[in-house]
Write a protein that holds these residues in place. Structure first.
Motif, PDB file in Angstrom:
ATOM      1  N   ASP A 117       0.589  -1.150   0.066  1.00 59.97           N
ATOM      2  CA  ASP A 117      -0.017   0.038  -0.648  1.00 59.97           C
ATOM      3  C   ASP A 117       0.674   1.510  -0.091  1.00 59.97           C
ATOM      4  O   ASP A 117       1.752   1.846   1.280  1.00 59.97           O
ATOM      5  CB  ASP A 117      -0.609  -0.214   1.292  1.00 59.97           C
ATOM      6  N   ASN A 166      -1.004   3.765  -1.179  1.00 59.28           N
ATOM      7  CA  ASN A 166      -1.398   5.124  -1.198  1.00 59.28           C
ATOM      8  C   ASN A 166      -1.781   5.555   0.011  1.00 59.28           C
ATOM      9  O   ASN A 166      -2.592   7.729  -0.376  1.00 59.28           O
ATOM     10  CB  ASN A 166      -3.093   4.187  -2.214  1.00 59.28           C
ATOM     11  N   SER A 167      -2.301   4.684   0.577  1.00 59.89           N
ATOM     12  CA  SER A 167      -2.562   5.588   2.188  1.00 59.89           C
ATOM     13  C   SER A 167      -2.050   6.429   2.866  1.00 59.89           C
ATOM     14  O   SER A 167      -0.167   6.872   2.086  1.00 59.89           O
ATOM     15  CB  SER A 167      -3.326   4.951   2.866  1.00 59.89           C
ATOM     16  N   ARG A 214       2.165   5.597   3.371  1.00 59.13           N
ATOM     17  CA  ARG A 214       3.749   6.946   3.218  1.00 59.13           C
ATOM     18  C   ARG A 214       4.306   7.665   4.221  1.00 59.13           C
ATOM     19  O   ARG A 214       5.027   7.479   4.011  1.00 59.13           O
ATOM     20  CB  ARG A 214       2.590   7.959   2.473  1.00 59.13           C
TER      21      ARG A 214
END
Length: 329
Positions: A229, A231-232, A236
Motif C-alpha cells: 500500500d 496510497n494511504s 506513506r
C-alpha cells in the motif's frame, strides 16, 4: 544493552571426508573447555593469541557462550618516557550448536574489535583449520544480512502478510526531520511527510516516558492480508519515517515468520547485518561469582540469565536440515 550481530556457520564438505554426519559433535568438542582449542593467527613473532573462556548453558549444553578477548598495545607514558601497556578488552560470542542449528551471535563492542567481521574471521580461520586437519572438511562463519528491499519481500509475501512493525529511532528529532527533507529530493513514489511531526511527537513522548515499543500496522479485518500500500497518507508517512530513521521494518506473515527489511537498497543499506539488542549483564553473570552490587550470584540468577540467552538464540536461530546440507555438499 548491547547489540549482537547475527551470523551463521556453514560446514564445507570435502571429497573423502569421514564422519561428516558427526560434524556438530566435532564442533561441540572444540568448545568442551577453555583448553580444547586455541585461537591464534600468524607465525613466530607475528603470532597473536586471542584468549577465550567458555560457558555451556545447563538448560541447553550445545549453546556455548564465549568471552573472546583481543590483546591490544596501548601507548602510555612511564617516568616521562613513552611505553606500551597491555589491554585485553573482550566481547561475547554465542554459538548455538543444537541439532540442525547454525547460529552465531557476536557482540558489537568496538573497544575490543573494530567490527564483528574481524571476530567472525578469526573464529572461521582457526576452526576451519582444526576441523580440516582432524576430519577433512571445512568450516566458515558468515553474516546474516537484512533483506535489502522491503517492497520486494512485501510483494512476494503479500498474500500472507499479517502485520508490519516499525522500530522507534535512536536519532534526534532534528536529524530525522533533516533526513526527511533530503528524501524529498529523491521523489519516492511513497514519500509523504504531512503527518511526520505528529508521528515524531508520539515517538519522543514514548521515549521520554521510558517506554520501549514499536508502531504496529495491520488490517482492520484480522483475516485480511496486508497488501502493498503506497496510497494511504498514513502508510506513506510510515514508510518515509522508516527510511529516515534508517531502521529495519519487520514484516510478519500469518504463519509467524518475520522478515526484517530496509525500505530499499540505496547506499549503505546493502551491507547491514541483522542485529538484536540484549542485556550483556545476563552474560556477565555466567562468568562471575559476584554481581555489580557485590552480592553473590545465586543459582537462580544463573538460571534466569541462561533462560534469557536461550530466548535470544531462539529469536535469531538459523536452522538447516542436515539432509539438505548433505545434498548441497
Amino acid at each position: 544493552m548491547s547489540k549482537f550481530a547475527q551470523y551463521y556457520c556453514k560446514y564445507k564438505y570435502a571429497a573423502g571426508c569421514y564422519d561428516w554426519q558427526l560434524r556438530q559433535q566435532h564442533l561441540d568438542a572444540l568448545f568442551e573447555n577453555n583448553e580444547s582449542i586455541e585461537f591464534c593467527l600468524g607465525e613466530d613473532s607475528d603470532r597473536k593469541v586471542y584468549k577465550h573462556k567458555v560457558y555451556h548453558l545447563s538448560i541447553a549444553p550445545s549453546i556455548t557462550v564465549m568471552r573472546f578477548a583481543n590483546n591490544i598495545d596501548i601507548p602510555v607514558e612511564r617516568d616521562f618516557e613513552p611505553a606500551m601497556a597491555k589491554d585485553e578488552p573482550s566481547c561475547f560470542v554465542i554459538i548455538d550448536n543444537r541439532n540442525n542449528m547454525r547460529t552465531v551471535a557476536i557482540q558489537k563492542r568496538r573497544k575490543a574489535f573494530s567490527d564483528t567481521h574481524k571476530v567472525a574471521k578469526i573464529l572461521s580461520q582457526v576452526i576451519d583449520k582444526r576441523l580440516f586437519l582432524d576430519h577433512c572438511y571445512g568450516f566458515e562463519i558468515l553474516p546474516d544480512y537484512y533483506p535489502a528491499d522491503l517492497f520486494t519481500i512485501w510483494e512476494l509475501q503479500q498474500a500472507h502478510t499479517q502485520q508490519m512493525r516499525f522500530g522507534t529511532p535512536e536519532m534526534e528529532k532534528e536529524d530525522i526531520l533533516a533526513k526527511v527533507e533530503a528524501l524529498k529530493a529523491k521523489k519516492r513514489d511513497y514519500f509523504d511527510d504531512s503527518i511526520m511531526g505528529q508521528i515524531l511527537d508520539v515517538c519522543y513522548a514514548q521515549k521520554k516516558a521510558k517506554y520501549k515499543g514499536h508502531y504496529t500496522v495491520m488490517p482492520e479485518d484480522r483475516k485480511a492480508a496486508l497488501y502493498v500500500d503506497k496510497n494511504s497518507v498514513f502508510m506513506r508517512n510510515m514508510l518515509t519515517f522508516a527510511e529516515a530513521v534508517d531502521e529495519p521494518v519487520e514484516l510478519i506473515t500469518t504463519d509467524g515468520i518475520t522478515f526484517r527489511c530496509f525500505i530499499d537498497n540505496d547506499g549503505d543499506n546493502t551491507d547491514k547485518i541483522v542485529s538484536h539488542e540484549f542485556d550483556e549483564n545476563h552474560l556477565e553473570i555466567l562468568f562471575k561469582s559476584r554481581k555489580k552490587d557485590g552480592s553473590k550470584v545465586e543459582p537462580e540468577d544463573r538460571l534466569k540469565a541462561e533462560e534469557a540467552v536461550l530466548g535470544l538464540m531462539n529469536s535469531m536461530k538459523h536452522e538447516v536440515e542436515a539432509i539438505d546440507e548433505e545434498q548441497a555438499a
